[in-house]
Motif scaffolding. Structure first.
Motif, mmCIF file in Angstrom:
data_model
loop_
_atom_site.group_PDB
_atom_site.id
_atom_site.type_symbol
_atom_site.label_atom_id
_atom_site.label_comp_id
_atom_site.label_asym_id
_atom_site.label_seq_id
_atom_site.Cartn_x
_atom_site.Cartn_y
_atom_site.Cartn_z
ATOM 1 N N GLY A 93 28.995 19.222 84.755
ATOM 2 C CA GLY A 93 28.386 20.545 84.804
ATOM 3 C C GLY A 93 29.395 21.621 85.147
ATOM 4 N N LEU A 94 30.290 21.332 86.105
ATOM 5 C CA LEU A 94 31.317 22.307 86.476
ATOM 6 C C LEU A 94 32.286 22.555 85.330
ATOM 7 N N LYS A 95 32.654 21.495 84.618
ATOM 8 C CA LYS A 95 33.549 21.655 83.467
ATOM 9 C C LYS A 95 32.884 22.471 82.373
ATOM 10 N N LEU A 96 31.593 22.239 82.166
ATOM 11 C CA LEU A 96 30.859 22.979 81.155
ATOM 12 C C LEU A 96 30.753 24.457 81.536
ATOM 13 N N LEU A 97 30.505 24.740 82.805
ATOM 14 C CA LEU A 97 30.452 26.127 83.274
ATOM 15 C C LEU A 97 31.812 26.802 83.102
ATOM 16 N N THR A 98 32.871 26.077 83.378
ATOM 17 C CA THR A 98 34.217 26.625 83.190
ATOM 18 C C THR A 98 34.440 26.974 81.729
ATOM 19 N N TYR A 99 33.994 26.108 80.845
ATOM 20 C CA TYR A 99 34.135 26.336 79.404
ATOM 21 C C TYR A 99 33.411 27.622 78.995
ATOM 22 N N PHE A 100 32.208 27.840 79.505
ATOM 23 C CA PHE A 100 31.414 28.999 79.105
ATOM 24 C C PHE A 100 31.828 30.298 79.790
ATOM 25 N N LYS A 101 32.745 30.246 80.737
ATOM 26 C CA LYS A 101 33.203 31.497 81.345
ATOM 27 C C LYS A 101 34.147 32.255 80.407
ATOM 28 N N TYR A 102 34.696 31.554 79.414
ATOM 29 C CA TYR A 102 35.595 32.188 78.454
ATOM 30 C C TYR A 102 34.796 32.846 77.336
ATOM 31 N N PRO A 103 35.359 33.900 76.716
ATOM 32 C CA PRO A 103 34.699 34.531 75.564
ATOM 33 C C PRO A 103 34.630 33.563 74.377
ATOM 34 N N GLU A 104 33.788 33.893 73.424
ATOM 35 C CA GLU A 104 33.538 33.011 72.285
ATOM 36 C C GLU A 104 34.812 32.650 71.511
ATOM 37 N N GLY A 105 35.711 33.609 71.328
ATOM 38 C CA GLY A 105 36.939 33.336 70.582
ATOM 39 C C GLY A 105 37.784 32.260 71.237
ATOM 40 N N ILE A 106 37.892 32.311 72.561
ATOM 41 C CA ILE A 106 38.681 31.299 73.287
ATOM 42 C C ILE A 106 37.960 29.961 73.249
ATOM 43 N N LEU A 148 38.566 28.362 69.985
ATOM 44 C CA LEU A 148 39.942 27.870 69.923
ATOM 45 C C LEU A 148 40.081 26.546 70.681
ATOM 46 N N ILE A 149 39.439 26.445 71.840
ATOM 47 C CA ILE A 149 39.489 25.218 72.642
ATOM 48 C C ILE A 149 38.793 24.081 71.917
ATOM 49 N N HIS A 150 37.675 24.366 71.299
ATOM 50 C CA HIS A 150 36.824 23.332 70.726
ATOM 51 C C HIS A 150 37.248 22.883 69.330
ATOM 52 N N THR A 151 37.954 23.710 68.595
ATOM 53 C CA THR A 151 38.287 23.400 67.209
ATOM 54 C C THR A 151 39.245 22.220 67.105
ATOM 55 N N THR A 152 38.873 21.269 66.275
ATOM 56 C CA THR A 152 39.734 20.105 66.032
ATOM 57 C C THR A 152 40.133 20.006 64.567
ATOM 58 N N LYS A 153 39.668 20.943 63.757
ATOM 59 C CA LYS A 153 39.932 20.892 62.321
ATOM 60 C C LYS A 153 41.429 20.830 62.022
ATOM 61 N N THR A 154 42.211 21.625 62.731
ATOM 62 C CA THR A 154 43.659 21.646 62.503
ATOM 63 C C THR A 154 44.277 20.294 62.825
ATOM 64 N N LYS A 155 43.855 19.705 63.937
ATOM 65 C CA LYS A 155 44.396 18.393 64.319
ATOM 66 C C LYS A 155 44.013 17.326 63.296
ATOM 67 N N GLU A 156 42.757 17.366 62.851
ATOM 68 C CA GLU A 156 42.306 16.379 61.873
ATOM 69 C C GLU A 156 43.081 16.510 60.565
ATOM 70 N N ASN A 157 43.333 17.734 60.124
ATOM 71 C CA ASN A 157 44.084 17.969 58.899
ATOM 72 C C ASN A 157 45.516 17.448 59.040
ATOM 73 N N PHE A 158 46.129 17.723 60.179
ATOM 74 C CA PHE A 158 47.494 17.263 60.430
ATOM 75 C C PHE A 158 47.545 15.729 60.413
ATOM 76 N N ASN A 159 46.609 15.085 61.102
ATOM 77 C CA ASN A 159 46.579 13.620 61.114
ATOM 78 C C ASN A 159 46.337 13.049 59.727
ATOM 79 N N ARG A 160 45.502 13.725 58.928
ATOM 80 C CA ARG A 160 45.246 13.264 57.562
ATOM 81 C C ARG A 160 46.531 13.308 56.737
ATOM 82 N N GLN A 161 47.330 14.352 56.911
ATOM 83 C CA GLN A 161 48.583 14.452 56.166
ATOM 84 C C GLN A 161 49.571 13.359 56.581
ATOM 85 N N LEU A 162 49.582 13.019 57.868
ATOM 86 C CA LEU A 162 50.455 11.926 58.310
ATOM 87 C C LEU A 162 49.963 10.584 57.781
#
Length: 90
Positions: free
Chosen positions: A7-20, A23-37
């Protein structure tokens, strides 16, 4: 106790604005990079030695990083928000 920590970690996550948060939650870039490897290692099933594998992966990383020319939408605003939240560390 475990639920309280989550719960504390989730509250910490929601204290940031939507853009941040996005950015924290997006994994698309990592998945694309791993796919290329994986493409490199899947096409050639046997490498003569570890050095050959390292060279192939290095070249794939260079190729992948050359395609990262586009910026994240709203990056200037996200950057200024990060500098506020992490003042002195960013």
């Amino acid at each position: 106790m475990h639920g309280k920590t989550i719960g504390l970690k989730l509250l910490t996550y929601f204290k940031y604005p939507e853009g941040i948060r996005k950015l924290i939650h997006t994994t698309k870039t990592k998945e694309n990079f791993n796919r290329q490897l994986r493409k490199v290692t899947k096409n050639k099933t046997i490498f003569p030695n570890d050095c050959a594998l390292q060279k192939s992966l290095y070249l794939a990383m260079v190729d992948a990083s050359s395609k990262w020319a586009s910026r994240i939408c709203g990056w200037d605003q996200i950057l200024s928000q990060l500098s506020i939240f992490f003042e002195g560390r960013f």
